[in-house]
Scaffold this active site. Structure first.
Site, mmCIF file in Angstrom:
data_model
loop_
_atom_site.group_PDB
_atom_site.id
_atom_site.type_symbol
_atom_site.label_atom_id
_atom_site.label_comp_id
_atom_site.label_asym_id
_atom_site.label_seq_id
_atom_site.Cartn_x
_atom_site.Cartn_y
_atom_site.Cartn_z
ATOM 1 N N GLY A 104 -7.751 -9.372 1.144
ATOM 2 C CA GLY A 104 -8.259 -8.581 0.254
ATOM 3 C C GLY A 104 -7.768 -7.219 -0.092
ATOM 4 N N CYS A 105 -8.744 -6.175 -0.080
ATOM 5 C CA CYS A 105 -8.410 -4.808 -0.309
ATOM 6 C C CYS A 105 -7.191 -4.233 0.553
ATOM 7 C CB CYS A 105 -9.660 -3.891 -0.299
ATOM 8 S SG CYS A 105 -9.269 -2.280 -0.169
ATOM 9 N N PHE A 106 -5.923 -4.146 0.068
ATOM 10 C CA PHE A 106 -5.019 -3.747 0.934
ATOM 11 C C PHE A 106 -5.197 -2.514 1.648
ATOM 12 C CE2 PHE A 106 -2.030 -3.013 -3.044
ATOM 13 C CZ PHE A 106 -2.871 -1.962 -3.915
#
Length: 221
Positions: free
Chosen positions: A40-42
């Site tokens: 998901g969101c890095f």
């Protein structure tokens, strides 16, 4: 002249002794290894894993697609085939690939095939990237163990590694940045904006719901 010869002899003996000591006690330099995952969101994955002892660096980027030199806009637009991913560089004498994989699976929702938490779409799916048969076998073993523990099907795939593109500079270490950014919560410093985003996205709440005390980054930040 005799005095100079004596000095040379002593120096030579000293070098020989030092050489013997070095051979007897070689420096055990561990080569840094790399694990590439998509969770998901890095920003969140980078934040989580840079707190792990033995991790020397976590770099946000893009991988898994076919488009050369992708940008954040093109990747999240869904046209490149890339995942938001993180390259985790680690010292294997301090933390193993197995341990990092175990932590990774318990820091995401590996049952979600459509993205992660509030971030939806292909670029936000989970994945583990491998470079050889041994890494693939290990990843599959860790997934099987986590699936048995969770009692639900894990959909996180194990994929062949491909070129990793480093994300734009403003994405690196976003979670601790001091630059002023404009968000839906108003103007915030990056670190504060990151915390508000993570809370609003429900990442840690969902991870705790799934994994309970096994969640390694329950605090989130």
């Amino acid at each position: 002249m005799r005095f100079l010869n004596q000095i040379k002899s002593v120096a030579l003996v000293g070098l020989i002794v030092l050489g013997c000591v070095a051979r007897a006690h070689p420096v055990q330099a561990q080569e840094t290894k790399v694990l590439t995952v998509a969770g998901g969101c890095f920003w969140c994955v980078e934040s989580d894993f840079e707190s792990v002892r033995g991790v020397t660096e976590a770099v946000s980027g893009y991988t898994g697609g076919s488009t050369k030199n992708p940008t954040y806009k093109s990747v999240t637009g869904g046209d490149t085939g890339h995942y938001e991913a993180v390259q985790i560089r680690f010292d294997p004498s301090k933390v193993s690939r197995r341990q990092l994989l175990q932590m990774f699976l318990r820091s995401v929702d590996p049952t979600d095939a459509g993205g992660q938490f509030c971030d939806r779409g292909n670029s936000y799916r989970t994945a583990i990237f491998v470079s050889n048969k041994a890494e693939r076998a290990l990843a599959q073993e860790v997934i099987a163990q986590a699936q048995a523990e969770l009692g639900q099907k894990i959909v996180t795939p194990v994929l062949d590694g491909s070129r990793f593109y480093r994300a734009e500079d403003y994405h690196q270490d976003y979670y601790k940045g001091d630059s002023l950014v404009f968000t839906r919560f108003g103007p915030k410093r990056q670190a504060a904006a990151y915390k508000r985003y993570r809370q609003a996205c429900g990442r840690d709440q969902r991870v705790r719901q799934l994994w309970g005390d096994a969640a390694p980054f329950a605090g989130g930040y």
